[in-house]
Design an enzyme around this catalytic site. Structure first.
Site, PDB file in Angstrom:
ATOM      1  N   SER A 101       0.751  -1.301   0.121  1.00  0.00           N
ATOM      2  CA  SER A 101       0.072   0.057   0.047  1.00  0.00           C
ATOM      3  C   SER A 101       1.024   1.464   0.086  1.00  0.00           C
ATOM      4  CB  SER A 101      -0.894  -0.011   1.223  1.00  0.00           C
ATOM      5  OG  SER A 101      -1.790   0.784   1.074  1.00  0.00           O
ATOM      6  N   ASP A 243      -2.111   6.348  -3.609  1.00  0.00           N
ATOM      7  CA  ASP A 243      -0.946   5.686  -2.868  1.00  0.00           C
ATOM      8  C   ASP A 243      -0.295   4.697  -3.861  1.00  0.00           C
ATOM      9  OD1 ASP A 243      -2.985   3.636  -2.733  1.00  0.00           O
ATOM     10  OD2 ASP A 243      -2.430   3.110  -0.676  1.00  0.00           O
ATOM     11  N   ASP A 245      -0.338   1.234  -4.269  1.00  0.00           N
ATOM     12  CA  ASP A 245      -1.477   0.380  -4.657  1.00  0.00           C
ATOM     13  C   ASP A 245      -2.573   0.991  -5.261  1.00  0.00           C
ATOM     14  OD1 ASP A 245      -2.562   0.666  -2.389  1.00  0.00           O
ATOM     15  OD2 ASP A 245      -3.085  -1.362  -2.343  1.00  0.00           O
ATOM     16  N   ASP A 247      -5.514   2.350  -3.946  1.00  0.00           N
ATOM     17  CA  ASP A 247      -6.817   2.264  -3.254  1.00  0.00           C
ATOM     18  C   ASP A 247      -6.863   3.569  -2.170  1.00  0.00           C
ATOM     19  OD1 ASP A 247      -5.065   1.371  -1.488  1.00  0.00           O
ATOM     20  OD2 ASP A 247      -6.209  -0.631  -1.027  1.00  0.00           O
TER      21      ASP A 247
END
Ligand SMILES: Cc1ncc(C[n+]2csc(CCOP(=O)(O)OP(=O)(O)O)c2C)c(N)n1
Ligand SMILES: [Mg+2]
Length: 572
Positions: A101, A243, A245, A247
């Site tokens: 993340s 961010d 990734d 999400d």
């Protein structure tokens, strides 16, 4: 037993326990094992962000899944929501995301979700931990010929972009809008700029040169300094920072001021409320939301609910609260209306005389309903009396379960429609309630059903007549029948067998239940030849020339000659 999974899957520094290739290999094996059902080869989507350790973890997961007999589909770098989308649209059994993340490149993580895109349950995670940590996987490995094959999917970006664009309202446009994107050298670096550009925006991108070591490094949703400066410099309308990734999102307005997630939530909820689309007037966020969000919700007259941290809990709470009824009906106020409906019902306008000797079509539909009502059933129909009896006697309980051509009157619709419905709902029971004349118009579609393994059920109310036409000829044309009777029907059981499908004939009311059960059990396309009373008529009926409130009920049919005036007869 040590635990591997936290709220966001398995996390840690890459190349160190538990974020090493051994554990990733075990996760691949355990997930493939978990989603294996009998001889079914599980399909597992694997995607990642741009961290250098992604290569090692991807390779280990791929090896784990194939060794356990699953087929991994590698989608490469894609945002987490994109991997969930591909998992769902490919009808895969599970999806695995390799990402930590918003954390720096040294860390990595493995997140698993099921075919519906939701995170695994606690029990499933515990099962995976048990298999890995207690060394149970080796004994479960299949023999060499049952090992899986890996596939690399090249076209997923395009598919995901099309999906994203479809979520943007048609009446809005980004034409002429300047947008700055900070893609955090992460998973959105390709998809986000393309998606916004295709929607017409003038896109400027920063931090889009991933090298495996710079993900989230002084950029993205956690560090919006560069984005704020660039928005101001370029006089852009908005800036968006993702961010690693993809999400998580932070926005920056045209003055370079940060707009937080809580603020975005409030804007969405408020707009939906204005449009009357906010179900139960409720906004759900996690307990991490700022107190300001609650205060603002009060101010705008919104209800707020705080879930435990983790998107899984937010989703669970949203679904639970969404199902709550917004308004309770006022029973007292409705009493008079129900009394009126009761009076109409007391007429029993759908009544018919049943028989012990011959199958009445209405009875056949009633039995079909009773024996299928506890299943996930979809009904399609052809056109004619059978269609009306299906509407009258099959007690539909949910919307979108009834596929019929209605007033368009398209004989031959029900069979191909059932093929489509079965393809969309592979595990549901799909029944075409058919007339023998209608279904022959598109009988060649049986080939399609057989070729694609679609176990549709064709339930023919076989009255040897184009019953609907015969009924009019009987009641309105003095019984002068013309081209409505067929002596030369095919043997439907043999016809089914000719298509390598299953055929059943039912000629007596006593055998109806048993044979309907057989039809449901057989996992193949079935043609059910239900031989019914050829003379049965369908009521209520409006005689031609009469008004809607002058319908004929079944018993009045004997005097139908009197019911139709000369003028009415001339109309047909
Ligand atoms: C393609 C097409 N041709 C003709 C018609 C007119 N039409 C309506 S119902 C019907 C007879 C249908 O017979 P069958 O499928 O055996 O159903 P039943 O009324 O006997 O239940 C006809 C010819 C139509 N609706 N569609
Ligand atoms: Mg018929």
């Amino acid at each position: 037993m040590g635990r591997l999974f936290g709220t966001d899957g398995i996390r840690g520094e890459a190349n160190r326990y538990p974020m090493n290739s051994q554990i990733a290999f075990g996760v691949g094996q355990a997930v493939a094992h978990l989603f294996k059902k009998g001889s079914h080869r599980p399909k597992i989507i694997i995607g990642k962000d741009t961290r250098i350790s992604g290569y090692m973890l991807e390779g280990s997961l791929e090896a784990g899944v194939t060794s356990m007999g699953g087929n991994p589909y590698l989608v490469g770098v894609l945002p987490t929501p994109g991997i969930a989308f591909v998992t769902q649209s490919m009808r895969a059994d599970a999806g695995i995301v390799i990402s930590a993340s918003h954390n720096p490149y040294e860390d990595n993580g493995i997140k698993v979700f099921n075919g519906g895109g939701s995170k695994l349950s606690d029990e499933q995670e515990e099962h995976i931990e048990d298999l890995i940590l207690n060394d149970k996987l080796t004994s479960l490995l299949p023999p060499p010929r049952e090992m899986g094959q890996a596939y690399r999917m090249e076209d997923v970006h395009g598919r995901y972009i099309v999906f994203l664009k479809n979520t943007f309202p048609r009446e809005l446009s980004m034409e002429g809008m300047k947008i700055v994107l900070d893609v955090a050298n992460g998973a959105t670096y390709k998809v986000a700029p393309e998606a916004f550009a295709e929607l017409g925006a003038d896109v400027e991108v920063i931090h889009n040169m991933p090298n495996g070591l710079n993900i989230n490094d002084n950029c993205g949703s956690q560090h919006t300094g560069d984005l704020k400066r660039r928005v101001a410099e370029k006089r852009a309308s908005i800036g968006l920072a993702f961010d690693g990734d993809g999400d998580r999102l932070i926005a920056v307005d045209e003055k370079g001021r940060e707009v937080t997630g809580d603020q975005i939530l409030l804007m969405c909820a408020h707009t939906l409320k204005e449009q009357g689309k906010l179900k139960n007037n409720l906004l759900v966020s996690t307990v991490m939301s700022n107190l300001g969000l609650r205060v603002a919700c009060k101010k705008y007259g919104l209800r707020h609910y705080a879930s435990k941290v983790g998107d899984r809990y937010v989703l669970e709470d949203m679904l639970r609260l969404w199902r709550e009824r917004a308004a309770k009906p006022d029973k007292k106020a409705l009493e008079a209306w129900w009394a009126q409906i009761g009076k109409w019902r007391a007429k029993k306008s759908l009544s018919y005389r049943n028989s012990n000797e011959i199958i009445k079509p209405q009875y056949a539909i009633q039995r079909l309903y009773e024996l299928t009502k506890d299943r996930d059933t979809y009904i399609t129909t052809e056109v004619g009396q059978h269609q009306m009896w299906a509407a009258q006697f099959y007690q539909f309980q949910e919307p979108a379960r009834w596929m019929t051509s209605g007033g368009l009157g398209t004989m031959g619709y029900g069979l191909p429609a059932s093929v489509g419905v079965q393809l969309a709902h592979p595990n549901s029971l799909v029944i075409d309630i058919a007339g023998e004349a209608s279904v022959l118009m598109t009988m060649q579609e049986m080939s399609t059903a057989v070729q694609y393994d679609l176990p549709i059920k064709i339930f023919i109310l076989n009255n040897q007549y184009m019953g609907m036409v015969r009924q009019w000829q009987e009641l309105l044309h003095g019984g002068r029948y013309s081209h409505s009777y067929t002596e030369a029907l095919p043997d439907f059981v043999k016809l089914a067998e000719a298509y390598h499908a299953h055929g059943i004939r039912c000629e007596h009311p006593d055998e109806l239940d048993e044979k309907i059960r057989e039809m449901i059990e057989v996992q193949k396309p079935v043609i059910f030849d239900c031989v019914v009373d050829p003379a049965e008529n369908c009521f209520p009926m409006i005689p031609s020339g009469r008004a809607h409130n002058e319908m004929l009920l079944g018993d009045a049919a004997t005097r139908v000659e009197d019911a139709v005036t000369e003028k009415g007869k001339m109309l047909v």
